[in-house]
Scaffold this active site. Structure first.
Site, PDB file in Angstrom:
ATOM      1  N   GLY A   1       0.400  -1.404   0.125  1.00 33.17           N
ATOM      2  CA  GLY A   1      -0.047  -0.163  -0.018  1.00 33.17           C
ATOM      3  C   GLY A   1       0.829   1.201   0.121  1.00 33.17           C
ATOM      4  O   GLY A   1       1.545   1.313   0.911  1.00 33.17           O
TER       5      GLY A   1
ATOM      6  N   ARG B   1       1.253  -5.741  -5.030  1.00 35.23           N
ATOM      7  CA  ARG B   1       0.629  -7.285  -3.974  1.00 35.23           C
ATOM      8  C   ARG B   1       1.525  -8.315  -4.481  1.00 35.23           C
ATOM      9  O   ARG B   1       1.317  -8.884  -2.973  1.00 35.23           O
ATOM     10  CB  ARG B   1       0.149  -6.611  -3.308  1.00 35.23           C
ATOM     11  CG  ARG B   1      -0.541  -5.288  -2.224  1.00 35.23           C
ATOM     12  CD  ARG B   1      -1.697  -5.399  -0.961  1.00 35.23           C
ATOM     13  NE  ARG B   1      -2.716  -4.370  -0.813  1.00 35.23           N
ATOM     14  CZ  ARG B   1      -1.818  -3.580   0.490  1.00 35.23           C
ATOM     15  NH1 ARG B   1      -0.561  -4.239   0.800  1.00 35.23           N
ATOM     16  NH2 ARG B   1      -1.583  -2.749   0.977  1.00 35.23           N
TER      17      ARG B   1
ATOM     18  N   ASP C   1       5.561  -7.933   5.271  1.00 37.05           N
ATOM     19  CA  ASP C   1       5.563  -9.359   3.932  1.00 37.05           C
ATOM     20  C   ASP C   1       6.613  -9.033   3.495  1.00 37.05           C
ATOM     21  O   ASP C   1       7.394  -9.681   2.979  1.00 37.05           O
ATOM     22  CB  ASP C   1       3.951  -9.258   3.789  1.00 37.05           C
ATOM     23  CG  ASP C   1       3.360 -10.089   4.591  1.00 37.05           C
ATOM     24  OD1 ASP C   1       3.524 -10.709   5.012  1.00 37.05           O
ATOM     25  OD2 ASP C   1       1.859  -9.848   4.803  1.00 37.05           O
TER      26      ASP C   1
ATOM     27  N   LYS D   1       8.264   0.426   5.922  1.00 34.03           N
ATOM     28  CA  LYS D   1       7.122   1.520   5.127  1.00 34.03           C
ATOM     29  C   LYS D   1       5.620   1.402   5.279  1.00 34.03           C
ATOM     30  O   LYS D   1       5.915  -0.368   5.278  1.00 34.03           O
ATOM     31  CB  LYS D   1       7.349   1.439   3.641  1.00 34.03           C
ATOM     32  CG  LYS D   1       5.940   2.035   2.997  1.00 34.03           C
ATOM     33  CD  LYS D   1       5.206   1.163   1.837  1.00 34.03           C
ATOM     34  CE  LYS D   1       4.521  -0.219   2.420  1.00 34.03           C
ATOM     35  NZ  LYS D   1       3.512  -0.650   1.508  1.00 34.03           N
ATOM     36  N   THR D   2       4.682   1.444   5.776  1.00 32.39           N
ATOM     37  CA  THR D   2       3.359   1.233   5.996  1.00 32.39           C
ATOM     38  C   THR D   2       2.689   2.248   7.391  1.00 32.39           C
ATOM     39  O   THR D   2       3.145   2.755   8.108  1.00 32.39           O
ATOM     40  CB  THR D   2       3.130  -0.244   6.331  1.00 32.39           C
ATOM     41  OG1 THR D   2       1.594   0.171   6.961  1.00 32.39           O
ATOM     42  CG2 THR D   2       3.771  -0.588   8.044  1.00 32.39           C
TER      43      THR D   2
ATOM     44  N   ASP E   1       0.061   1.683   8.494  1.00 35.72           N
ATOM     45  CA  ASP E   1      -0.405   1.052   9.908  1.00 35.72           C
ATOM     46  C   ASP E   1       0.509   1.211  11.105  1.00 35.72           C
ATOM     47  O   ASP E   1       0.304   0.353  11.820  1.00 35.72           O
ATOM     48  CB  ASP E   1      -0.227  -0.810  10.025  1.00 35.72           C
ATOM     49  CG  ASP E   1      -1.379  -0.991   8.442  1.00 35.72           C
ATOM     50  OD1 ASP E   1      -2.034   0.257   8.206  1.00 35.72           O
ATOM     51  OD2 ASP E   1      -1.707  -2.184   7.903  1.00 35.72           O
TER      52      ASP E   1
HETATM   53  P1  FBP Z   1       0.705  -1.995   3.738  1.00 41.73           P
HETATM   54  O1  FBP Z   1       0.301  -2.824   4.837  1.00 41.73           O
HETATM   55  O2  FBP Z   1       1.646  -2.890   2.772  1.00 41.73           O
HETATM   56  O3  FBP Z   1       1.431  -0.503   3.667  1.00 41.73           O
HETATM   57  O4  FBP Z   1      -1.012  -1.304   3.345  1.00 41.73           O
HETATM   58  C1  FBP Z   1      -1.909  -1.345   4.248  1.00 41.73           C
HETATM   59  C2  FBP Z   1      -2.632  -0.748   3.507  1.00 41.73           C
HETATM   60  O5  FBP Z   1      -3.465   0.603   3.864  1.00 41.73           O
HETATM   61  C3  FBP Z   1      -4.384  -1.367   5.398  1.00 41.73           C
HETATM   62  O6  FBP Z   1      -3.941  -0.180   5.923  1.00 41.73           O
HETATM   63  C4  FBP Z   1      -5.485  -1.174   4.498  1.00 41.73           C
HETATM   64  O7  FBP Z   1      -5.898  -2.402   5.058  1.00 41.73           O
HETATM   65  C5  FBP Z   1      -4.468  -1.931   3.125  1.00 41.73           C
HETATM   66  O8  FBP Z   1      -3.353  -1.250   2.800  1.00 41.73           O
HETATM   67  C6  FBP Z   1      -5.470  -1.694   1.472  1.00 41.73           C
HETATM   68  O9  FBP Z   1      -4.553  -2.336   0.507  1.00 41.73           O
HETATM   69  P2  FBP Z   1      -5.685  -2.000  -0.956  1.00 41.73           P
HETATM   70  O10 FBP Z   1      -4.197  -0.811  -1.058  1.00 41.73           O
HETATM   71  O11 FBP Z   1      -5.305  -3.203  -1.835  1.00 41.73           O
HETATM   72  O12 FBP Z   1      -6.807  -1.350  -0.895  1.00 41.73           O
END
Ligand code: FBP
Length: 568
Positions: free
Chosen positions: A87, A151, A182, A208-209, A211
């Site tokens: 993400g 992803r 991951d 990165k994230t 979250d």
């Molecule tokens: P990452 O862990 O890859 O940084 O992504 C976080 C996130 O934004 C989460 O908060 C959310 O649940 C998910 O990605 C949403 O995924 P997508 O971008 O595939 O809709």
């Protein structure tokens, strides 16, 4: 191309670097510590990573520093590939800019390739040679659009072989993977695989994230968390002020953060809502959906006694997976749907799918599934992501809770306990924060992480996560280096098998941020104590513009940015 005035101004922003990285590249020294160990599952990890387990911590220091194992960085011409994975998170472009500037500073002939669309770009050999002109267009901007993200998980033997063969074909010296837990697990596996095959190609990760769950003793925060939380907090503050003006709505706001509740907790500390649910606490106390609803209703009833028929509730995105009865249901659904995928998808309609599943589920989960509104049940059955996770961002917990709260309040009204008016509005903030212009903190942090990746590469290291620490101080006093990826790993059950993975950091209920929230939340639940943080500021006094979020400061024993001497 039209660009906004802010974008134009941000091109001129020079991100701040730690002092150790502002030396001419040849003068940066690398200090290597003792061999490291993983916190858990050491024997399994040592066996799985015979070439990369146990490497020492690396830190960068000024070359004139004594008692260091000095190692001058080569001015060798390097060819490096970079991948944005998962993400979006504000600051990704600055990681690439920092890496690019470092490489060019070391040797003007060095080259940086960006793999397009995430890890699949490496597998399919789709890449872009990054130039001054491209990099300059993305400095200090949000988004991952410079090369795109994805992803795709590199997991099959064919994918590992394709990664190596494509990296070799391009003549790469190193590969930098910018991603979450991951993706950095993938980085660790690739580093081991390359070394095992006798390839000198190095692999470096970057944390990165939005979250905020990729953190530990050596990684104080993942990039993007700061900007995303400040963006959501601005929006929550605006809603709080609207609620306090109109005095007629209860706003239920779900906040991104797939699993951990760091974002919700940080936003609560920044905005002081009436209620903020913390998934980790729900799991620790074994709270049921009905108990959570009762907790929210208690605040609504109390506030209604003071004619305050309005309020704000924050809900972490991953909540449903932490409610014991829902967790059990999701686990059983995952297993059943994975084992008989064809049969499941072959059921003609949603009603037929529910009937088929209820026949296979144990009695309690079957009852939970039956009790859910059809829209929520439908979201639970939707397609899993490539890592086998339920796509929690699609589950409308905020609407589920509004419905259940309204029902419960109706009963309380009949019992004469509640005399207010309830009107619930649902919001979900997630994508709004992932591509914001990075805050000064994220702009500086990301640029430093990228530059630090270059130094790790130039020092000949592989299997490391770029690390920048001491983040509660001003950027000049940050400490840059690298943490061996295997040090952050443990073994976990994933899709029916024990796999090595980087540990996700959930909210610690004994940690300072949660304690700070816990000390005040009962007051916030009854009274109106809203805080309005306003928009991220990019220009102005450092205590307004450079201040990192509350979680980071509280976790590192301070309540505000240390603005002291930077020259030492
Ligand atoms: P990452 O862990 O890859 O940084 O992504 C976080 C996130 O934004 C989460 O908060 C959310 O649940 C998910 O990605 C949403 O995924 P997508 O971008 O595939 O809709």
């Amino acid at each position: 191309m039209d660009i906004s005035l802010l974008q134009k101004a941000r091109y001129g922003y020079q991100p701040k670097l730690p002092k150790s990285l502002t030396q001419p590249a040849g003068d940066i020294a690398v200090q290597l510590g003792e061999a490291t160990e993983a916190a858990k599952d050491r024997e399994e990890l040592r066996a799985l990573f015979p070439h990369s387990y146990g490497k020492p911590l690396a830190s960068f220091v000024r070359a004139q520093h004594e008692d260091i194992r000095r190692k001058q960085l080569t001015r060798k011409q390097l060819t490096v590939g970079v991948i944005l994975s998962g993400g979006q998170a504000p600051g990704g472009h600055n990681v690439i800019a920092g890496l690019y500037d470092g490489l060019r500073q070391g040797n003007a002939e060095s080259a940086l390739y960006g793999f397009l669309g995430g890890p699949s770009g490496l597998l399919e050999n789709k890449r872009l040679l990054l130039t001054d002109e491209i990099i300059d267009r993305y400095r200090n901007t949000g988004g991952f659009d410079i090369i795109g993200s994805g992803r795709t998980k590199i997991e099959t033997p064919e994918q590992f072989a394709a990664s190596l063969s494509n990296a070799e074909k391009l003549g790469l010296d190193a590969l930098v993977i910018i991603g979450g837990d991951d993706s950095n697990t993938n980085a660790a596996l690739l580093a081991e695989y390359f070394t095992e095959r006798g390839s000198p190609i190095q692999v470096i990760g970057c944390p990165k994230t939005i979250d905020g769950d990729l953190k530990n003793e050596y990684i104080e925060t993942s990039f993007g968390f700061d900007t995303a939380c400040k963006t959501y907090s601005e929006l929550i503050g605006n809603i709080e002020r609207d609620a306090n003006s109109a005095k007629k709505y209860w706003h239920f706001i779900k906040l991104m953060g797939r699993s951990a509740s760091h974002i919700a907790l940080e936003c609560a500390l920044q905005t002081q809502p009436n209620i903020c649910l913390i998934s980790e606490e729900v799991a620790a106390k074994g709270l049921s959906l009905a108990q959570i609803v009762d907790q929210i209703c208690a605040s609504i009833v109390k506030r209604a006694e003071n004619q305050e028929n309005f309020g704000v509730v924050l809900i972490p995105e991953g909540l449903v997976e932490f409610i014991p009865e829902m967790k059990r249901l999701i686990n059983e659904l995952n297993d059943i749907m994975a084992a008989d995928e064809k049969e499941f998808t072959g059921q003609g309609s949603f009603t037929a799918q529910i009937a088929w599943l209820r026949g296979k589920l144990s009695p309690a989960p079957a009852e939970t599934l039956g009790s859910l509104p059809p829209d929520i049940a439908r979201e639970l059955l939707a397609e899993r992501d490539p890592h086998g996770n339920v796509q929690v961002s699609r589950i409308e917990t905020e609407k589920l809770l509004i419905g259940m709260v309204a029902k419960r309040l109706h009963s309380l009204q009949r019992e004469g306990i509640y005399r207010g008016k309830f009107s619930g509005l649902a919001h979900f903030f997630g994508y709004e924060g992932r591509c914001a212009f990075p805050s000064n903190f994220d702009a500086d942090y990301c640029y430093s992480l990228g530059f630090s990746s270059f130094v790790l590469i130039a020092s000949g290291l592989t299997g490391y996560l770029s690390s920048v620490r001491n983040l509660r101080a001003r950027a000049g006093d940050w400490l840059a280096g690298g943490v061996p990826l295997t040090m952050m790993m443990n073994m976990e059950q994933r899709q029916g098998q024990q796999k090595p993975v980087i540990q996700k950091a959930l909210v610690a209920l004994e940690g300072a941020p949660f304690r700070a929230f816990d000390a005040l939340r009962d007051i916030w639940a009854g009274k109106t104590c809203f805080l309005y943080p306003g928009a991220i500021q990019y220009y102005g006094p450092p205590e307004v513009c450079d201040q990192p979020g509350r979680t980071l400061l509280l976790e590192h024993g301070s309540d505000r940015l240390i603005t002291g001497d930077q020259t030492g």
